[in-house]
Scaffold this motif. Structure first.
Motif, PDB file in Angstrom:
ATOM      1  N   VAL A  66     103.488 107.430  59.581  1.00  0.00           N
ATOM      2  CA  VAL A  66     104.557 108.552  60.439  1.00  0.00           C
ATOM      3  C   VAL A  66     103.303 109.671  60.581  1.00  0.00           C
ATOM      4  O   VAL A  66     102.517 110.367  59.292  1.00  0.00           O
ATOM      5  CB  VAL A  66     105.605 108.810  59.511  1.00  0.00           C
ATOM      6  N   LEU A  67     103.098 109.936  61.503  1.00  0.00           N
ATOM      7  CA  LEU A  67     101.907 111.080  62.110  1.00  0.00           C
ATOM      8  C   LEU A  67     102.660 112.837  61.582  1.00  0.00           C
ATOM      9  O   LEU A  67     102.539 113.387  61.278  1.00  0.00           O
ATOM     10  CB  LEU A  67     102.157 110.726  63.258  1.00  0.00           C
ATOM     11  N   ALA A  92     122.032 113.968  59.092  1.00  0.00           N
ATOM     12  CA  ALA A  92     120.731 114.591  59.183  1.00  0.00           C
ATOM     13  C   ALA A  92     119.999 114.094  60.673  1.00  0.00           C
ATOM     14  O   ALA A  92     120.418 113.389  61.038  1.00  0.00           O
ATOM     15  CB  ALA A  92     119.950 114.013  57.782  1.00  0.00           C
ATOM     16  N   LEU A  93     119.300 114.957  60.836  1.00  0.00           N
ATOM     17  CA  LEU A  93     119.110 114.436  62.346  1.00  0.00           C
ATOM     18  C   LEU A  93     117.316 114.310  61.972  1.00  0.00           C
ATOM     19  O   LEU A  93     117.153 115.435  61.842  1.00  0.00           O
ATOM     20  CB  LEU A  93     119.730 116.184  63.763  1.00  0.00           C
ATOM     21  N   VAL A  94     116.614 113.266  62.296  1.00  0.00           N
ATOM     22  CA  VAL A  94     115.441 112.962  62.182  1.00  0.00           C
ATOM     23  C   VAL A  94     114.564 112.935  63.022  1.00  0.00           C
ATOM     24  O   VAL A  94     114.587 111.620  63.347  1.00  0.00           O
ATOM     25  CB  VAL A  94     115.269 112.265  61.090  1.00  0.00           C
ATOM     26  N   GLU A  95     113.327 113.716  63.046  1.00  0.00           N
ATOM     27  CA  GLU A  95     112.521 113.462  64.334  1.00  0.00           C
ATOM     28  C   GLU A  95     110.850 112.758  63.777  1.00  0.00           C
ATOM     29  O   GLU A  95     110.979 113.608  62.906  1.00  0.00           O
ATOM     30  CB  GLU A  95     112.337 114.744  65.211  1.00  0.00           C
ATOM     31  N   SER A 101     105.805 103.052  66.291  1.00  0.00           N
ATOM     32  CA  SER A 101     107.134 102.837  67.014  1.00  0.00           C
ATOM     33  C   SER A 101     107.068 103.853  68.026  1.00  0.00           C
ATOM     34  O   SER A 101     107.393 104.702  68.652  1.00  0.00           O
ATOM     35  CB  SER A 101     108.749 103.048  66.416  1.00  0.00           C
ATOM     36  N   GLY A 102     106.279 105.111  67.688  1.00  0.00           N
ATOM     37  CA  GLY A 102     106.124 106.302  68.904  1.00  0.00           C
ATOM     38  C   GLY A 102     107.136 107.443  68.378  1.00  0.00           C
ATOM     39  O   GLY A 102     107.339 107.308  66.934  1.00  0.00           O
ATOM     40  N   GLN A 103     107.741 108.271  69.051  1.00  0.00           N
ATOM     41  CA  GLN A 103     108.359 109.217  68.664  1.00  0.00           C
ATOM     42  C   GLN A 103     109.651 108.816  69.027  1.00  0.00           C
ATOM     43  O   GLN A 103     110.488 107.970  69.477  1.00  0.00           O
ATOM     44  CB  GLN A 103     108.920 110.866  69.549  1.00  0.00           C
ATOM     45  N   PRO A 139     107.523 105.549  73.023  1.00  0.00           N
ATOM     46  CA  PRO A 139     106.816 104.339  72.696  1.00  0.00           C
ATOM     47  C   PRO A 139     105.621 105.161  72.207  1.00  0.00           C
ATOM     48  O   PRO A 139     104.858 105.637  72.411  1.00  0.00           O
ATOM     49  CB  PRO A 139     106.850 103.224  73.289  1.00  0.00           C
ATOM     50  N   ALA A 140     104.756 104.040  71.265  1.00  0.00           N
ATOM     51  CA  ALA A 140     103.949 104.338  70.536  1.00  0.00           C
ATOM     52  C   ALA A 140     102.837 103.719  72.320  1.00  0.00           C
ATOM     53  O   ALA A 140     102.728 102.894  72.481  1.00  0.00           O
ATOM     54  CB  ALA A 140     103.303 103.469  69.735  1.00  0.00           C
TER      55      ALA A 140
END
Length: 140
Positions: A66-67, A92-95, A101-103, A139-140
């Motif tokens: 995870v970046l 929770a909202l997790v970004e 897998s990208g964003q 996507p990544a």
């Protein structure tokens, strides 16, 4: 019935969880669990991680993939309580922006079991459930 101090301590515990993992303070994050604690992310397809060593290994894996991540926590409720045990729920909202897998965006619910220890309140078990299917934003 829990005292106001206990309720504040449980709220603090719940808020420290995203703070430490979002800043990649894995050791402090793991310390929020009892020695034989469980982090169950199986409902999201991310497995069950048992004991502090297992949770730490998972934290290291997340840190490698995870970046960027942010957890926005809301609606914490203490559902049941006894002198040294309690249960609760929080949304929770997790970004997250990951290498694999990208964003992605997750709307989740945590179901928690808490236990009082000599070091204060800790997670005995934290289970995560999706409220909506995960969204892949790019996507990544």
């Amino acid at each position: 019935m829990l005292s106001a101090d206990d309720r504040f301590a449980l709220q603090d515990l719940v808020n420290r969880y995203p703070y430490h993992i979002d800043l990649w303070q894995v050791d402090a994050w793991v310390d929020l669990f009892v020695e034989d604690g469980v982090l169950d992310e199986s409902a999201l397809g991310m497995g069950v991680h048992s004991g502090r060593q297992g949770i730490a290994a998972y934290g290291a894996q997340l840190k490698a993939d995870v970046l960027h991540v942010v957890h926005l926590m809301m609606n914490h409720l203490i559902l049941e309580s006894k002198a040294d045990r309690a249960s609760g729920s929080v949304f929770a909202l997790v970004e997250a922006d990951t290498r694999s897998s990208g964003q992605a965006r997750y709307y989740i619910r945590y179901e928690d079991s808490y236990v009082r220890t000599a070091s204060g309140w800790r997670f005995k078990k934290r289970s995560i459930f999706p409220l909506f299917p995960p969204q892949i934003i790019s996507p990544a």
